[in-house]
Design a protein around this motif. Structure first.
Motif: not given
Length: 389
Positions: A217-221, A289-290, A292, A324
């Motif tokens: 979903t999102d690299e940071w999370y 990208g993300s 979200l 997320w």
């Protein structure tokens, strides 16, 4: 014989046999399969749909009718992850009604059998080899093999419209897009492309929502959840975890100093090679990208979402997914509680406004239905019926 070698032989023998039987026409009803005793107890169709005439892109699918009420049950377009994992993987390892007799295998053509805890018990499912280059999907030109998240999603829309033109009896069924792992990207992008296509006119697709499992979903999370997950599962020591927290300051994706790099290297012990059921050589570009914003746009526009996580997955840990989902800042409708299957706790769930449901699947790995089929079927059946888990 090693497990990886056995599985590789299974795939080679099965693919060779099924491809000889099917040919390459568009829409073949399959009544018998090599290794399966007697006629299939469900409706199986395979075929190709051209999604790009100029570049000659042909997408291969397996379609299985719902074993309940195909004329009114939802139609799920299922896309496996990777990108490059064949629809065959979803059909025989995850949510389909066929399984290999692994325990009874000796040599020669593998035996396959009917598996009752299939998602086809409550839904029609199209298993799609996507993106192009995955499974039997191919292009007649070199240029056609080059794709991306967005281009592939647009090809999925073309696929669905053409497939429904050939199968008008399903045109009014509720449509859901589903998948796991990397399809956490593919699925929301496809769903939003359907929304845009419907707004632009042409054949209307009856999209009602989507579902993703252990979803990228999102690299940071996703990435930053792995070290806390390893610690919570008892796979790294308290000292390693504390050292990582202090030196990395919560960023385990891009180490900013030598001490952080050293600690993360000590946490990673690698793994032995194993049989792979995915072609990671597909020429697909990650051009979004993300996810979200996609989740936010879709759910606030009225589309339903089921986000579930096997809670023993280190690749896409449920901690990251839970974080997320929470970051969307939707109001909680039904707070954290256990959900049950067969009288036993099957996981935990929380429901949010905008028709978003998050659920863990207790004891399941990266592809949750593969590990906990009964529980995941119960989860799907209740969610499709608009019932609480």
């Amino acid at each position: 014989m090693a497990r990886a070698t056995v599985f590789s032989l299974f795939i080679i023998l099965f693919y060779n046999s099924i491809f000889t039987q099917l040919g390459i026409s568009s829409g073949n009803k399959i009544e018998y399969l090599p290794g399966f005793e007697g006629p299939l107890p469900f409706y199986l169709e395979t075929g190709y749909v051209e999604v790009d005439g100029e570049k000659g892109v042909e997408m291969f699918y397996y379609f299985i009718e719902s074993e309940k009420s195909p004329e009114k049950d939802p139609l799920i377009l299922w896309i496996n992850g990777g990108p490059g994992c064949s629809a065959f993987s979803g059909l025989v390892f995850e949510i389909g009604p066929l399984k290999f007799d692994v325990g009874g295998y000796t040599e020669g053509l593998p035996t396959i059998y009917y598996f009752p805890d299939s998602w086809t018990k409550v839904s029609n499912i199209i298993f799609l080899d996507a993106p192009v280059g995955t499974g039997f999907s191919y292009a007649k030109t070199e240029e056609g093999f080059y794709t991306s998240d967005i281009l592939s999603a647009r090809q999925h829309v073309t696929f669905l419209r053409k497939w429904l033109e050939d199968h008008p009896e399903f045109s009014s069924n509720p449509i859901y897009i589903g998948g796991d792992s990397y399809s956490g990207i593919t699925v929301p992008v496809t769903a939003l492309e359907i929304v845009h296509a419907n707004q632009e006119g042409g054949m209307q697709l009856n999209l009602k929502g989507y579902l993703v499992g252990n979803a990228a979903t999102d690299e940071w999370y996703d990435g930053n959840a792995r070290v806390p997950f390893l610690h919570g599962m008892g796979l790294i020591s308290d000292e390693q975890f504390q050292s990582a927290k202090q030196s990395c300051n919560g960023n385990y994706i891009s180490p900013m100093n030598a001490q952080c790099s050293f600690v993360l290297d000590s946490i990673d012990s690698g793994s032995i090679g194993s049989w792979k059921r995915c072609n990671y050589g597909v020429k697909s570009t990650h051009d979004v990208g993300s996810m979200l914003p996609y989740h936010h746009n879709l759910t606030t526009s009225g589309y339903r979402a089921l986000v579930y996580s096997g809670d023993h997955d280190m690749d896409m840990p449920y901690l990251g997914t839970e974080a997320w989902v929470r970051s969307l800042n939707f109001a909680i409708v039904d707070d954290w509680r256990a959900w049950y299957s067969g009288g036993q706790v099957a996981g935990f769930t929380r429901s949010y406004s905008n028709n978003l449901t998050f659920a863990t699947v207790k004891g399941a790995g990266h592809t949750a239905p593969e590990y906990k089929p009964k529980e995941c079927l119960s989860m799907l059946e209740r969610w499709l019926a608009f019932e609480p888990l």
